[in-house]
Design an enzyme around this catalytic site. Structure first.
Site: not given
Ligand SMILES: *Cc1c(COP(=O)(O)O)cnc(C)c1O
Length: 365
Positions: A39, A92, A163, A188
């Site tokens: 992690r 978004y 973004d 994307k």
């Protein structure tokens, strides 16, 4: 994209290996630089993180996350408790939803702005901690004056997060005009094949990176090694995919603008678009997302349902073209027109894409 390859040596592999291991043998202390546990770090993330940092112009590695929203959540954690976030009214829907939820809980004060209106955005920056920018915005395709907003935000003592999912680092590099953090939904364009969810945060600032890394580690928003490998594999063809889909989008936007069923075409590459001048000055390309406005929801639904090649699906930035009426999502802001359809142009043949769209649009008039 040539970065992120293993070191060269006789008979060494050209691609990084995928490391499936939840823990690492520990014979010393676990602190700065030690892997310790998966992690905290995974060798499979690193070539992708280095490659994306290189593309965005950062000299320290990017941070890979399990999804775009995980990266967005980490970046939103830069707003201190009770602090002020200035964000575009159109952005978004997941980002807006998270910011609004934090606002309702009293964790922050959310100020929504028209990000294309520089004067109004600057006026909202008084006392702000973070300015959030999407440019172009999802799905309204508004273009911000990023250099001006970044300068004003810094003068007001706020950090700037961009973004950059829509533009990709090939279209604009926000760090180069002073932005503090860039986030991506790598789901994307960067991964590009609609087969993984991934996110990235990039910064040139060591202290900010340490805060984002701390968030990733403690919230556990880490990518699986297989997904990380697929992300870098997709990134190898980013330039080709963007070049092709962008050229096709420019041609389709031109044809859509002239179709009688289309009320308005939103694409910054069109000279008629209100964001065109800014986009031409700031971007290295106009991207491959187009939004069109049809008469109403029924017309938009009919178009989407009547296509054969375009996939009726949400998401964007894949090799396959997708189309969607955005207001079918209840979370989409009510200021997005009911008849707005967002097109993500893929890499298929331009005339095939147009023939499919044209028959669907012709049926509406
Ligand atoms: C899809 C998207 C996100 C969220 O990314 P996920 O990978 O779906 O979590 C964030 N910002 C923009 C602009 C997006 O299009």
């Amino acid at each position: 994209m040539a970065a992120g390859r293993p070191e060269r040596g006789h008979d060494t592999p050209v691609n990084p290996s995928v490391v499936f291991s939840s823990t690492f043998v520990g014979l010393g202390s676990v602190g700065e630089g030690a892997r310790g546990y998966a992690r905290f770090s995974n060798p499979t993330w690193e070539p992708f993180e280095e490659a994306v940092a290189r593309l965005e112009g950062a000299e320290i590695p990017a941070l890979l996350f399990s999804s775009g929203m995980a990266a967005v959540a980490a970046a939103l954690s830069l707003v201190p408790v009770g602090g002020v976030l200035v964000a575009p009214a159109h952005a978004y829907s997941g980002t807006l939803g998270l910011a609004q939820a934090k606002g309702v809980r009293g964790e922050l004060e959310l100020r929504s702005v028209d990000i294309a209106d520089t004067e109004a955005t600057v006026a909202a920056l008084d006392g702000a901690d973070v300015l959030w920018v999407e440019s172009p915005t999802n799905p309204m395709m508004e273009v911000a004056d990023l250099p001006a907003l970044t300068a004003a935000a810094h003068a007001a003592g706020a950090l700037v997060v961009v973004d950059n999912t829509f533009s990709t680092p090939l279209g604009q590099r926000p760090l180069s005009v002073g932005a503090d953090v860039v986030v991506h939904s790598a789901t994307k364009y960067l991964a590009g094949h609609s087969d993984v969810l991934l996110g990235l945060a990039v910064t040139a600032d060591d202290e900010i990176r340490a805060r984002l890394l701390g968030h990733r580690t403690l919230h556990g928003a880490i990518a699986g090694p297989m997904e990380a490998w697929l992300g870098l594999r997709g990134l190898r063809t980013l330039a080709l995919r963007v070049e092709r889909s962008q050229a096709t989008a420019a041609e389709l936007a031109r044809r859509l603008e002239g179709h009688p069923a289309v009320r308005r075409t939103r694409y910054p590459g069109l000279v008629s678009d209100p964001g065109h001048e800014r986009a031409a000055a700031q971007f290295d390309g106009f991207g491959s997302i187009i939004s069109i406005e049809l008469d109403d929801a029924a017309a938009a639904d009919a178009l989407v349902a009547g296509l054969a090649l375009w996939l009726p699906a949400t998401s964007l930035g894949g090799v396959e073209s997708t189309i969607e009426r955005r207001r079918r999502h209840v979370a989409e802001p009510a200021t997005v027109p009911e008849g707005l359809v967002r097109l993500s142009v893929g890499i298929e043949n331009v005339d095939d894409l147009w023939a499919d769209l044209a028959q669907g649009l012709d049926a509406l008039v």
